[in-house]
Write a protein that holds these residues in place. Structure first.
Motif, PDB file in Angstrom:
ATOM      1  N   THR A 143       8.937   9.426   4.587  1.00  0.00           N
ATOM      2  CA  THR A 143       8.492   8.974   3.283  1.00  0.00           C
ATOM      3  C   THR A 143       7.077   9.462   3.055  1.00  0.00           C
ATOM      4  O   THR A 143       6.197   9.247   3.890  1.00  0.00           O
ATOM      5  CB  THR A 143       8.505   7.428   3.208  1.00  0.00           C
ATOM      6  N   ASP A 144       6.854  10.139   1.925  1.00  0.00           N
ATOM      7  CA  ASP A 144       5.503  10.553   1.560  1.00  0.00           C
ATOM      8  C   ASP A 144       4.812   9.381   0.879  1.00  0.00           C
ATOM      9  O   ASP A 144       5.340   8.827  -0.089  1.00  0.00           O
ATOM     10  CB  ASP A 144       5.529  11.773   0.637  1.00  0.00           C
ATOM     11  N   LEU A 145       3.662   8.994   1.410  1.00  0.00           N
ATOM     12  CA  LEU A 145       2.893   7.883   0.856  1.00  0.00           C
ATOM     13  C   LEU A 145       1.917   8.442  -0.163  1.00  0.00           C
ATOM     14  O   LEU A 145       1.057   9.261   0.169  1.00  0.00           O
ATOM     15  CB  LEU A 145       2.169   7.134   1.979  1.00  0.00           C
ATOM     16  N   GLY A 146       2.048   8.005  -1.402  1.00  0.00           N
ATOM     17  CA  GLY A 146       1.289   8.609  -2.489  1.00  0.00           C
ATOM     18  C   GLY A 146      -0.129   8.103  -2.645  1.00  0.00           C
ATOM     19  O   GLY A 146      -1.021   8.852  -3.026  1.00  0.00           O
ATOM     20  N   SER A 147      -0.357   6.847  -2.336  1.00  0.00           N
ATOM     21  CA  SER A 147      -1.685   6.287  -2.597  1.00  0.00           C
ATOM     22  C   SER A 147      -2.396   5.933  -1.293  1.00  0.00           C
ATOM     23  O   SER A 147      -1.768   5.734  -0.258  1.00  0.00           O
ATOM     24  CB  SER A 147      -1.554   5.022  -3.459  1.00  0.00           C
ATOM     25  N   ASP A 148      -3.714   5.844  -1.388  1.00  0.00           N
ATOM     26  CA  ASP A 148      -4.503   5.402  -0.245  1.00  0.00           C
ATOM     27  C   ASP A 148      -4.076   4.006   0.198  1.00  0.00           C
ATOM     28  O   ASP A 148      -4.028   3.721   1.398  1.00  0.00           O
ATOM     29  CB  ASP A 148      -5.997   5.395  -0.586  1.00  0.00           C
ATOM     30  N   GLU A 149      -3.753   3.145  -0.764  1.00  0.00           N
ATOM     31  CA  GLU A 149      -3.341   1.788  -0.433  1.00  0.00           C
ATOM     32  C   GLU A 149      -2.076   1.788   0.421  1.00  0.00           C
ATOM     33  O   GLU A 149      -1.947   1.006   1.364  1.00  0.00           O
ATOM     34  CB  GLU A 149      -3.137   0.960  -1.711  1.00  0.00           C
ATOM     35  N   GLU A 150      -1.123   2.677   0.112  1.00  0.00           N
ATOM     36  CA  GLU A 150       0.106   2.763   0.904  1.00  0.00           C
ATOM     37  C   GLU A 150      -0.185   3.242   2.327  1.00  0.00           C
ATOM     38  O   GLU A 150       0.400   2.744   3.290  1.00  0.00           O
ATOM     39  CB  GLU A 150       1.111   3.716   0.244  1.00  0.00           C
ATOM     40  N   VAL A 151      -1.086   4.195   2.466  1.00  0.00           N
ATOM     41  CA  VAL A 151      -1.450   4.705   3.792  1.00  0.00           C
ATOM     42  C   VAL A 151      -2.127   3.603   4.610  1.00  0.00           C
ATOM     43  O   VAL A 151      -1.781   3.369   5.770  1.00  0.00           O
ATOM     44  CB  VAL A 151      -2.355   5.951   3.686  1.00  0.00           C
ATOM     45  N   LEU A 152      -3.089   2.915   4.010  1.00  0.00           N
ATOM     46  CA  LEU A 152      -3.786   1.834   4.705  1.00  0.00           C
ATOM     47  C   LEU A 152      -2.828   0.709   5.092  1.00  0.00           C
ATOM     48  O   LEU A 152      -2.939   0.138   6.178  1.00  0.00           O
ATOM     49  CB  LEU A 152      -4.929   1.302   3.837  1.00  0.00           C
ATOM     50  N   GLU A 153      -1.863   0.407   4.222  1.00  0.00           N
ATOM     51  CA  GLU A 153      -0.871  -0.624   4.540  1.00  0.00           C
ATOM     52  C   GLU A 153       0.012  -0.187   5.705  1.00  0.00           C
ATOM     53  O   GLU A 153       0.352  -0.995   6.575  1.00  0.00           O
ATOM     54  CB  GLU A 153      -0.004  -0.914   3.315  1.00  0.00           C
ATOM     55  N   ALA A 154       0.380   1.096   5.751  1.00  0.00           N
ATOM     56  CA  ALA A 154       1.190   1.601   6.868  1.00  0.00           C
ATOM     57  C   ALA A 154       0.422   1.479   8.178  1.00  0.00           C
ATOM     58  O   ALA A 154       0.985   1.053   9.198  1.00  0.00           O
ATOM     59  CB  ALA A 154       1.602   3.049   6.617  1.00  0.00           C
ATOM     60  N   TYR A 155      -0.850   1.847   8.201  1.00  0.00           N
ATOM     61  CA  TYR A 155      -1.657   1.675   9.417  1.00  0.00           C
ATOM     62  C   TYR A 155      -1.680   0.205   9.850  1.00  0.00           C
ATOM     63  O   TYR A 155      -1.536  -0.115  11.029  1.00  0.00           O
ATOM     64  CB  TYR A 155      -3.090   2.163   9.206  1.00  0.00           C
ATOM     65  N   ARG A 156      -1.860  -0.687   8.868  1.00  0.00           N
ATOM     66  CA  ARG A 156      -1.973  -2.114   9.177  1.00  0.00           C
ATOM     67  C   ARG A 156      -0.638  -2.694   9.641  1.00  0.00           C
ATOM     68  O   ARG A 156      -0.552  -3.317  10.699  1.00  0.00           O
ATOM     69  CB  ARG A 156      -2.487  -2.876   7.953  1.00  0.00           C
ATOM     70  N   LYS A 157       0.428  -2.474   8.861  1.00  0.00           N
ATOM     71  CA  LYS A 157       1.725  -3.086   9.171  1.00  0.00           C
ATOM     72  C   LYS A 157       2.426  -2.433  10.357  1.00  0.00           C
ATOM     73  O   LYS A 157       3.056  -3.121  11.158  1.00  0.00           O
ATOM     74  CB  LYS A 157       2.649  -3.004   7.952  1.00  0.00           C
ATOM     75  N   ARG A 158       2.365  -1.126  10.465  1.00  0.00           N
ATOM     76  CA  ARG A 158       3.141  -0.410  11.481  1.00  0.00           C
ATOM     77  C   ARG A 158       2.410  -0.273  12.815  1.00  0.00           C
ATOM     78  O   ARG A 158       3.045  -0.131  13.852  1.00  0.00           O
ATOM     79  CB  ARG A 158       3.522   0.985  10.981  1.00  0.00           C
TER      80      ARG A 158
END
Length: 174
Positions: A143-158
């Motif tokens: 999945t391509d993460l489009g926004s900075d918020e999505e990237v930061l959430e992936a680092y946090r959640k995953r």
């Protein structure tokens, strides 16, 4: 085989004298240490592994270990990499680390990579802005993460990593 000294695997000796191969940096590798001296199949959640004499067929039957007893790590019948068993010092790996962090040919210089084994035996990897989920059978969903918020959430959640901003690859001289 890659550039010299580009990967460090550890031979760990326990207090009872057992030797183990611990390799946390290879990516899709065994979940648990492998018995260093065992030449038979070692079952792991990530597959069937063998530590064989370098140059042997994947079953470990033929081959010569050479002067220092070099070995190969085989996963599910396919050679993964060769182990030089000669003693090394950490400084031997400086040039390889420099190449991986500066060469345009190195994927580490093009994108940051964060990866871990999941509870079910799969893997989750964030490379740049692409989140890849690998199931235990090897199927992948990217999945391509489009926004900075999505990237930061992936680092946090995953990965349990809380960041204030999306990290970027530092270029030479930065």
């Amino acid at each position: 085989l890659g550039i010299p000294y580009d990967h460090l695997a550890l031979r760990v000796r326990t207090v009872d004298g057992g030797d183990w191969l611990a390799d946390v940096g290879f990516g899709a590798h065994s979940h648990y240490p492998l018995a260093f001296g065992e030449r038979g199949e070692q079952t792991d959640p990530a597959g069937a592994f063998r530590v064989i004499v370098a140059g042997a067929d994947p079953a470990g039957v033929r081959g010569s270990a050479g002067e220092f007893g070099d070995l190969e790590v085989v996963r599910d019948g396919r050679s993964q990499y060769r182990l030089e068993t000669r003693p090394r010092v950490l400084g031997d790996f400086v040039a390889g680390a420099w190449w991986h962090s500066t060469s345009p040919a190195s994927h580490f210089a093009r994108s940051l990579v964060c990866s871990r084994v999941t509870e079910d035996g799969g893997r989750v990897t964030l490379s740049g802005r692409t989140l890849t989920i690998t199931d235990p059978d090897g199927g992948k969903t990217a999945t391509d993460l489009g926004s900075d918020e999505e990237v930061l959430e992936a680092y946090r959640k995953r990965f349990g990593i809380v960041l204030e901003r999306v990290p970027v690859v530092r270029r030479s001289g930065d």
